[in-house]
Design an enzyme around this catalytic site. Structure first.
Site, PDB file in Angstrom:
ATOM      1  N   LYS A   1      -9.885   1.144  60.849  1.00 62.18           N
ATOM      2  CA  LYS A   1     -10.814   2.194  60.433  1.00 62.18           C
ATOM      3  C   LYS A   1     -10.206   3.533  60.850  1.00 62.18           C
ATOM      4  O   LYS A   1     -10.001   3.787  62.036  1.00 62.18           O
ATOM      5  CB  LYS A   1     -12.179   2.007  61.089  1.00 62.18           C
ATOM      6  CG  LYS A   1     -13.156   3.138  60.772  1.00 62.18           C
ATOM      7  CD  LYS A   1     -14.436   2.999  61.565  1.00 62.18           C
ATOM      8  CE  LYS A   1     -15.290   4.254  61.443  1.00 62.18           C
ATOM      9  NZ  LYS A   1     -16.502   4.216  62.287  1.00 62.18           N
TER      10      LYS A   1
ATOM     11  N   ALA B   1     -22.228   5.607  60.023  1.00 61.33           N
ATOM     12  CA  ALA B   1     -22.659   6.728  60.872  1.00 61.33           C
ATOM     13  C   ALA B   1     -24.014   7.291  60.461  1.00 61.33           C
ATOM     14  O   ALA B   1     -24.295   7.493  59.282  1.00 61.33           O
ATOM     15  CB  ALA B   1     -21.631   7.860  60.881  1.00 61.33           C
TER      16      ALA B   1
ATOM     17  N   ASN C   1     -23.891   1.236  64.961  1.00 63.01           N
ATOM     18  CA  ASN C   1     -23.705   0.927  66.375  1.00 63.01           C
ATOM     19  C   ASN C   1     -24.880   1.436  67.200  1.00 63.01           C
ATOM     20  O   ASN C   1     -25.678   0.660  67.710  1.00 63.01           O
ATOM     21  CB  ASN C   1     -22.383   1.514  66.866  1.00 63.01           C
ATOM     22  CG  ASN C   1     -22.020   1.114  68.292  1.00 63.01           C
ATOM     23  OD1 ASN C   1     -20.926   1.361  68.749  1.00 63.01           O
ATOM     24  ND2 ASN C   1     -22.905   0.474  69.032  1.00 63.01           N
TER      25      ASN C   1
END
EC number: 2.8.1.10
Length: 256
Positions: free
Chosen positions: A96, A183, A205
């Site tokens: 990534k 994100a 996350n």
């Protein structure tokens, strides 16, 4: 199936491994999420020092595909060095690309991201660049030959959800490769919305690791992504300005 380069995955949830309260909560959250791809920052792990505890010690690496990221890189050259470090440690060739251009917003540097992606493709990496929701940049990355595009829903860790669904929909519509929203996801509703727009997957996350109950949230994200994808495939009804009766009126008799 989510197809990225030579890999195929059943789960469309990609899970980051940072900021969990402890390793046990982290492992349980990973298990209930049923994620097959786990991402981590190479710079935050001493992968060459066996004396230092890290995530890789606790994982059955045969069960997951590891997606190292180049977080911390400020330019293309730094990103390439980090990627090569990950590859040298025996991790997956999939990387990534994350090149941050602004410390306040943590938004990616478009020029350096494009440059790093090109350099890593030449090195034979499977390249997944993290980008903003810039439609033109997404097209240029696609033309470059990357293996997936990862546009942000909103700034990293903000939990704001999808702030510009129109741009994301443009990126998805023009894409001939997987689009993984990355994100800013804050809730299961955000993840489901990304999938309803037609995204191929969602990487998150903080929404899980920062939740009051990370394990329950991991399960909620799994279910919301599955529901969002199913809804996208089913096809939602058209939006209308006026009401439309849902009960049939013809052929009905009124008994007095």
């Amino acid at each position: 199936m989510l197809n990225i380069g030579p890999f195929s995955f059943h789960s469309r949830l990609l899970l980051g491994t940072g900021k969990f309260p402890d390793f046990d909560v982290q492992q349980k959250a990973i298990d209930v999420s049923e994620a097959e791809i786990l991402t981590f920052a190479v710079r935050r792990m001493d992968i060459f020092d066996a004396k230092q505890p890290n995530l890789l010690e606790r994982l059955d690496v045969k069960k997951y595909t590891l997606l190292p990221n180049t977080a911390g890189a400020k330019n293309a050259e730094e990103a390439v060095r980090i990627a090569k470090l990950a590859k040298a440690s025996g991790l997956c060739d999939m990387i990534k690309v994350e090149v941050i251009g602004d410390d306040r917003t943590l938004l990616p540097d478009p020029v350096e991201t494009l440059k790093a992606s090109e350099m890593l493709l030449e090195e034979g990496f499977i390249v997944l660049p993290y980008t903003s929701d810039d439609v033109v940049l997404a097209r240029k990355l696609q033309e470059l030959g990357v293996h997936a595009i990862m546009p942000g829903a909103s700034p990293i860790g903000s939990g704001l959800g999808i702030v510009n669904p129109l741009n994301l929909s443009f990126i998805i519509e023009q894409a001939t490769l997987p689009v993984i929203v990355d994100a800013g996801i804050g809730s299961p509703a955000d993840a489901a919305f990304a999938m309803e727009l037609g995204a191929d997957g969602v990487l998150l996350n903080t929404a899980v690791s920062g939740a009051k109950d990370p394990i329950k949230m991991a399960q909620a994200m799994k279910l919301s992504i599955e529901a969002g994808r199913l809804g996208f495939e089913a096809g939602r009804i058209a939006r209308k300005r006026c009401a439309t009766a849902s009960s049939p009126l013809e052929g009905m008799s009124v008994v007095e």
